[in-house]
Write an enzyme that holds these catalytic residues in place. Sequence first.
Site, PDB file in Angstrom:
ATOM      1  N   ASP A 309      12.665   7.157 -20.436  1.00  0.00           N
ATOM      2  CA  ASP A 309      13.458   7.372 -19.229  1.00  0.00           C
ATOM      3  C   ASP A 309      14.355   8.601 -19.449  1.00  0.00           C
ATOM      4  OD1 ASP A 309      14.544   7.142 -16.717  1.00  0.00           O
ATOM      5  OD2 ASP A 309      15.059   5.021 -16.879  1.00  0.00           O
ATOM      6  N   GLU A 506      21.275   2.870  -9.281  1.00  0.00           N
ATOM      7  CA  GLU A 506      21.546   2.598 -10.700  1.00  0.00           C
ATOM      8  C   GLU A 506      23.002   2.144 -10.914  1.00  0.00           C
ATOM      9  OE1 GLU A 506      19.532   5.264 -13.486  1.00  0.00           O
ATOM     10  OE2 GLU A 506      18.479   6.189 -11.825  1.00  0.00           O
TER      11      GLU A 506
HETATM   12  C1  BGC Z   1      15.707   6.035 -13.763  1.00  0.00           C
HETATM   13  C2  BGC Z   1      14.218   5.922 -13.629  1.00  0.00           C
HETATM   14  C3  BGC Z   1      13.657   7.158 -12.989  1.00  0.00           C
HETATM   15  C4  BGC Z   1      14.087   8.376 -13.755  1.00  0.00           C
HETATM   16  C5  BGC Z   1      13.582   9.664 -13.166  1.00  0.00           C
HETATM   17  C6  BGC Z   1      16.128   7.331 -14.366  1.00  0.00           C
HETATM   18  O1  BGC Z   1      17.504   7.489 -14.253  1.00  0.00           O
HETATM   19  O2  BGC Z   1      16.172   4.973 -14.560  1.00  0.00           O
HETATM   20  O3  BGC Z   1      13.893   4.781 -12.887  1.00  0.00           O
HETATM   21  O4  BGC Z   1      12.264   7.055 -12.938  1.00  0.00           O
HETATM   22  O5  BGC Z   1      15.492   8.432 -13.767  1.00  0.00           O
HETATM   23  O6  BGC Z   1      14.227   9.997 -11.996  1.00  0.00           O
HETATM   24  C1  BGC Z   2      18.664  12.407 -11.443  1.00  0.00           C
HETATM   25  C2  BGC Z   2      17.896  11.136 -11.387  1.00  0.00           C
HETATM   26  C3  BGC Z   2      18.075  10.435 -12.652  1.00  0.00           C
HETATM   27  C4  BGC Z   2      19.543  10.302 -13.011  1.00  0.00           C
HETATM   28  C5  BGC Z   2      19.708   9.690 -14.361  1.00  0.00           C
HETATM   29  C6  BGC Z   2      20.099  12.158 -11.794  1.00  0.00           C
HETATM   30  O1  BGC Z   2      20.798  13.363 -11.875  1.00  0.00           O
HETATM   31  O2  BGC Z   2      18.594  13.026 -10.198  1.00  0.00           O
HETATM   32  O3  BGC Z   2      16.541  11.352 -11.189  1.00  0.00           O
HETATM   33  O4  BGC Z   2      17.492   9.198 -12.531  1.00  0.00           O
HETATM   34  O5  BGC Z   2      20.192  11.528 -12.997  1.00  0.00           O
HETATM   35  O6  BGC Z   2      21.041   9.483 -14.699  1.00  0.00           O
END
Ligand code: BGC
Ligand code: BGC
Length: 620
Positions: A309, A506
């Site tokens: 991830d 998230e």
């Molecule tokens: C998320 C994932 C996601 C990845 C890419 C992460 O922060 O936990 O679910 O696929 O970002 O955007």
């Molecule tokens: C991104 C997401 C990612 C996240 C992780 C963001 O800046 O756009 O895709 O999941 O950071 O913390």
Amino acid sequence: MPLLRTTRSLRATRTTVLAGLLLAGTAVVPMASAAATPLYKNSHAPVSERVKDLMARMTLDDKVGQMTQGERGAATPAQSAAARLGSILSGGGSTPTPNTPAGWADMIDAYQKAATSTGLGIPIIYGSDTVHGHNNVHGATVFPHNIGLGAANDPRLVEKIGAITAEESAATGVKWGFAPCLCVARDDRWGRTYESFGEIPRNAVENSRIIKGLQGRELDDPASIMATAKHFIGDGGTTGGDDQGNTQISLEELRRIHLPPFRAAVAHGVGSVMISFNSWNGVKDHGNKFLITDLLKGELRFSGFVISDWNGIDQIDGQEGFTAAEVKQAVNAGIDMIMVPYDYLKFISTLKAEVLNGHIPLSRIDDANRRILTKKFELGLFEHPYTDRSLQKDFGSAAHRAVARQAVRESQVLLKNDGVLPLAKRDNKIFVAGKNANDLGNQAGGWTLTWQGQSGERVIPGTTILDGIKAGAGKGTVVTYDRAGGGIDSGYRVAIAVVGETPYAEGEGDRPGGLGLDAEDLALLGKLKASGVPVVVVTVSGRPLDIAAQLPSVKGLVAAWLPGSEGAGVADVLYGDYNPTGKLSFTWPKSSAQEPINAGDGRQGLFPYGYGLSYRRHHR
Ligand code: BGC
Ligand code: BGC
């Protein structure tokens, strides 16, 4: 057909001889082959042989590059090709300008042009979070988030949603979706609860069927994309619902609650699995060889590739950034491709050094490359690296939106009805209010255009819930809307209050302090009730909310979850055009202080798992 067979085997024979020369000798390609096609470029040869042939031609730099995924904002096509990156991703909201299917196709084709112009010409694979449709792209069909699909309990429909999502993604050049999330959310205070199909494994197991839709009959069908089962493992089980937190449970419980969806995903042939940010009993999954190599690849026999991830390997030691030790631990644990959005150059030099100094065996690098390249061949990327733009004609089409609307209808859960629903369509006087009544951004939630999502009446094309109520009104029916309830009086027959949450994703959505309605919603309900008009509450939210205190004074309650772009599907249920069938895939607590509360734990919530009413008869 027999003719084709002959041709195929003839070609295979010729190229096998060539490959034999290659493998037997040094890496020097025989002179005669300048004109001949290398085996790996022969689409008729078996994938395993193509992979073998290609790998025999690759340097360590090529192999380390394949294992590296950078972010589009950090790597231009030229930089990506120079570093031999195996993959590029769009983070949430990381989009080209213009943010249209053609804009995406132009961008991704530029990466492919650069990649396929290098010595070996290995195409990249482009990934994006297709978590409720191809949600980063303006104009995409945006489906209900998983929590709604769990309530709909219709895996065949979910498979169809997967196929549409794949088609809209492939139309833009995205051949890899970071979905489905198969998390089993146990504590609804977790900000990712809406990405979960339900609180018991069965919900994710059954709806993992979406993988069949995403990947299609064959990965190399033009409208197929590779799916990702995420996040392995235990993301929904953290203590307190803390995003990226610690899942403190026994191996037995991990196997019973969080493993079954991944077993199902592997059975569906899922191409990739993403490792979870969380720890299991204090150890970060990203460095856990038992989980990744023994359990996932060994016991479950997962043969695709494992992706980390976002900066996930950085968290292994709890310090910011990644060290050589973390790179070694993550790769040796079994991660095949590493999502290092920005620091890919440092990652590449670190990984290479760890191989050269013997900390990471070459066999591990080869295993990772074999897995990654196998998927690239299966996807047909070597034959068709560029976007199939003919698919764009159906992007966000009425037919796709009709399926989304059906999903919305099926996902509505009727929780209370004192005879006020369904709404009469004729000669009615309906008041509509609330911050989520007329806001496509709010009803779509997080992971819509941007990572966190955003409020806004028309941020994406679609219908709001208010649009649907207005459109469904029959002869003689008046629909009045005021967000704050201004103008309500006793002349209305019914007031619909569309309240709940506003977008988040998230950890930004973690609510350890409780899941109560906000001040705006509470003020609105007070005002509507004071008018004496019967009130129906529709919650637009990523999880069950604290509603027990309001429940006695409302006449109807519908959980709409996060319906996405087709709000009219909510109105279909309010009017009884569709007799509700949705059932809770989450126990609805009396108060979030009861969390975690889940089916089978013997505790009593406000509404149990599986609860959901229907209309007894249609009275129009
Ligand atoms: C998320 C994932 C996601 C990845 C890419 C992460 O922060 O936990 O679910 O696929 O970002 O955007
Ligand atoms: C991104 C997401 C990612 C996240 C992780 C963001 O800046 O756009 O895709 O999941 O950071 O913390």
